[in-house]
Design an enzyme around this catalytic site. Structure first.
Site, PDB file in Angstrom:
ATOM      1  N   GLU B 209      46.683  38.471  41.016  1.00  0.00           N
ATOM      2  CA  GLU B 209      45.840  39.198  41.426  1.00  0.00           C
ATOM      3  C   GLU B 209      44.642  38.604  42.056  1.00  0.00           C
ATOM      4  O   GLU B 209      44.692  37.329  42.133  1.00  0.00           O
ATOM      5  CB  GLU B 209      45.258  40.113  40.120  1.00  0.00           C
ATOM      6  N   HIS B 247      39.043  42.816  35.152  1.00  0.00           N
ATOM      7  CA  HIS B 247      39.238  41.192  34.498  1.00  0.00           C
ATOM      8  C   HIS B 247      38.149  40.493  34.849  1.00  0.00           C
ATOM      9  O   HIS B 247      37.745  40.393  36.227  1.00  0.00           O
ATOM     10  CB  HIS B 247      40.482  40.828  35.171  1.00  0.00           C
TER      11      HIS B 247
END
Lengths: 386, 293
Positions: B209, B247
């Site tokens: 990511e 995150h």
């Protein structure tokens, strides 16, 4: 969490970094009073959570208190657009009125986290006052680095090494090392993820000062710093994002029209990506949490519907430990409670998925049940285009 | 075969008496994981879920021969828990806890660097070798024993990918969630090295990511050293810069860490890149076909 320049300077000063004399003003009269107290020429600086203010007209010199008042009057309330604000810009609500300094040379000093080395790194550059990202891209040889062992911390040799490379020797060596030590104490003491002095100034009269400063705090460590809550400026945040944070929901508003509700950050990003790939535009990032409980789904619906651009909603839940039938019941309950009127596409996968889908179909609500992420994205995009 | 964990793994659960610790201890045991001990300071001498509880990790190692640990303690105490396990000589430490201060993790990493323990996570779903051992919070029923290695920074997106593999009859050797934080124990690169050496793993799926440069570093390793096909995906192609996408590690900062850069690096280094999250399973099928032809 981000704070304003004047707040960052206050924090740095507490740790021993020398800063120019100055105060915050929230109206033109205060600007006049502060300029009068400082005496001489002052700088009026717009306080927004974005860089590039100078080029956008957010930093101006005033040679008298009256001029400071006049400039402040114009600057307060104006929408400042910089390369970091996006085209919509930010409304200026506060100003920093600061003594004007005679600049001899500008440097850069900053501390960030090196993910690969798993430690903080102090960076220094003689190319101060410029966009450091640009310096890093174009003239990386002008950025000097020292990695810090987090279990030992900053040692004077780190500072000497950087100061000599910056050309800060002789009478400037010791003060420069002291500033770097103070900057590291700030980084460690405040649980920062970034502290930056840019420019770090050498003045004509031989002082070293932080002319502009930026601190970003590690959100995971905010619980250790209750004093920081006074620095939070709600004007700089999206009202829906503030509401979401109260519910413990990760929500970031974007400019599309498809509201997304997903469990898990990675899947939420991937859901936004697939919407874009099939020709749609996501209105937000929203991670409802791993469990996707009925209560959180209801809260998430309220946040999504608070964005008036949203024309359809895509719910993508991978039921792992949580069973899909429970998630489906929660979605139905929440949709009824909220009274949702726009189309909702639901994609459920995982344990008890068939029961879950049946609950959605039998709910009497107009859910579109999708199978797979691509199918869900295509369905929601076509619904927004009707 | 599998990497890092198998049927001989003896697990200690740190924070076993908490809500999460209790629930997932039960789930792991139901999967067949040998949970030999729990640790909750002050509750030593009791049993929980049929497992002996100790005050310290070192006792769990000495008395029950624990060689792996899973951490469910709250974020303010988790780095301490990691260091306690490393100090006790636990070979594999899996930290599920989310929200650990970065400074704590940097200190814990410096501590780990001087010891032999391997850390997975934090802020991760854990590790599973289907059919053998599960240490973590992932839903066991979507996994199937087989030959694909999966390594990922996210939780539910990993489940999505695994489910796509299992649906196509492709089982997994070992799946590792390395975690979504900026400072993590085991990197993509570390995991790829292990998969490369595992004779039973024949294809690897790497799910990255935005944020950092770990995907780029791993891609270069694939180009230079990897003898097996690697399928890549990067989440966050539509993420705006400067915003933390859930995150702590998923943030584009200083113009670095964009999905576009990572995808370019993956393609340049010969990875098979899945264009959409719905194509991960199909891309693995294609990669395996290409290798055979």
């Amino acid at each position: 969490m981000k704070i304003h320049e004047y707040q960052a300077k206050k924090v740095l000063a507490q740790y021993g970094v020398p800063i120019p004399r100055g105060e915050m003003a929230s109206n033109a009269y205060e600007a006049y009073e502060i300029a009068r107290r400082l005496g001489g020429t002052v700088v009026v600086k717009a306080q927004i959570h974005a860089g590039g203010r100078g080029k956008g007209g957010g930093v101006k010199l005033a040679s008298s208190p009256a001029e400071a008042e006049q400039i402040a009057g114009k600057m307060l309330g104006m929408t400042l657009v910089t390369h970091q604000t996006g085209p919509e810009g930010r409304v200026v609500q506060r100003l920093l009125i600061e003594e004007a300094l005679r600049i001899k040379k500008e440097y850069y000093i900053g501390i960030v986290i090196d993910r690969l080395a798993k430690c903080p790194v102090i960076m220094a550059s003689p190319a101060g006052g410029m966009d450091i990202e640009k310096v890093a891209a174009e003239t990386p040889e002008l950025i000097f680095k020292e990695h810090i062992d987090p279990s030992v911390g900053f040692e004077p040799f780190h500072g000497r090494s950087l100061a000599f490379r910056l050309g800060l020797s002789g009478e400037f060596l010791s003060p420069a090392v002291k500033v770097m030590a103070a900057l590291y104490r700030t980084f460690e003491g405040m649980d920062a993820s970034l502290v930056e002095i840019n420019p770090f100034l050498q003045t004509e009269d031989g002082r070293l000062l932080a002319l502009d400063a930026k601190i970003t705090f590690d959100d995971n460590a905010l619980y250790r710093h209750p004093e920081l809550s006074q620095y939070r400026d709600f004007h700089e945040e999206d009202p829906l994002e503030i509401r979401a944070s109260r519910y413990g929901i990760n929500y970031i508003r974007l400019d599309g029209n498809i509201g997304c509700m997903v469990n898990g950050a990675g899947l939420a990003m991937a859901t936004m990506d697939i919407i874009k790939l099939v020709g749609g535009n996501p209105a937000n990032f929203l991670d409802v949490g791993g469990g996707a409980s009925a209560e959180q789904v209801k809260n998430a619906f309220e946040i999504l519907l608070g964005d008036k651009n949203v024309r359809a909603v895509l719910i993508n839940i991978f039921g792992g430990i949580v069973r899909c039938d429970l998630v489906a019941s929660g979605v139905v309950e929440a949709a009824k409670a909220v009274g949702i009127k726009i189309p909702v596409v639901v994609r459920l996968e995982g344990t008890n998925v068939e029961q879950g889908r049946q609950i959605l179909r039998d709910s009497g609500l107009k859910f579109t049940v999708a199978s797979g992420m691509k199918d869900a994205a295509e369905k929601v995009v076509s619904l927004t285009k009707q | 075969m599998s990497i890092l964990i198998d049927k001989s793994t003896r697990l200690v659960v740190q924070g076993i008496t908490g809500r999460e610790g209790t629930f997932h201890t039960r789930q792991c045991m139901a999967y067949g994981t040998k949970v030999v001990a729990g640790v909750t300071p002050g509750k030593g001498g009791t049993t929980h879920e049929g497992v002996p509880v100790f005050n310290t990790v070192v006792e769990a190692v000495e008395k029950e021969g624990a060689n792996a640990s899973v951490i469910f303690v709250p974020s303010a105490y988790a780095a301490d828990g990691i260091m306690e396990a490393a100090s006790a000589g636990v070979a594999l430490i899996v930290c599920i806890t989310e929200g650990i201060p970065t400074l704590d993790m940097m200190k814990a990493s410096a501590f780990l660097a001087k010891r032999k323990s391997r850390l997975i996570g934090p802020n991760c779903p854990g590790i599973i070798s289907p059919g053998k051992c599960k240490i973590g919070i992932m839903p066991a029923n979507i996994f199937k024993e087989g030959r694909a290695g999966v390594v990922s920074r996210s939780g539910t997106l990993t489940y999505e990918a695994v489910w796509q593999l299992t649906e196509r009859g492709l089982g997994q050797s070992t799946c590792i969630g390395i975690g979504g934080d900026p400072i993590i124990g085991t990197s993509f690169l570390d995991a790829l090295r292990l998969y490369n050496e595992d004779p039973e793993t024949e294809v690897v799926v790497m799910i990255g990511e935005i944020g950092g440069t770990a995907e780029e570093d791993a891609s270069r390793y694939v180009r230079d050293n990897m003898a097996k096909p690697v399928v890549g995906f990067v989440a966050g192609q539509t993420a705006p810069p400067g915003r933390r996408m859930g995150h702590a590690g998923a943030i584009i900062s200083g113009g670095k860490g964009t999905a576009a850069e990572k995808i370019r690096a993956m393609k340049d280094c010969g990875l098979h890149v899945a264009a959409s999250p719905a194509d991960i399973g199909e891309t693995v099928v294609r990669a395996l076909k290409e290798r055979k032809s």
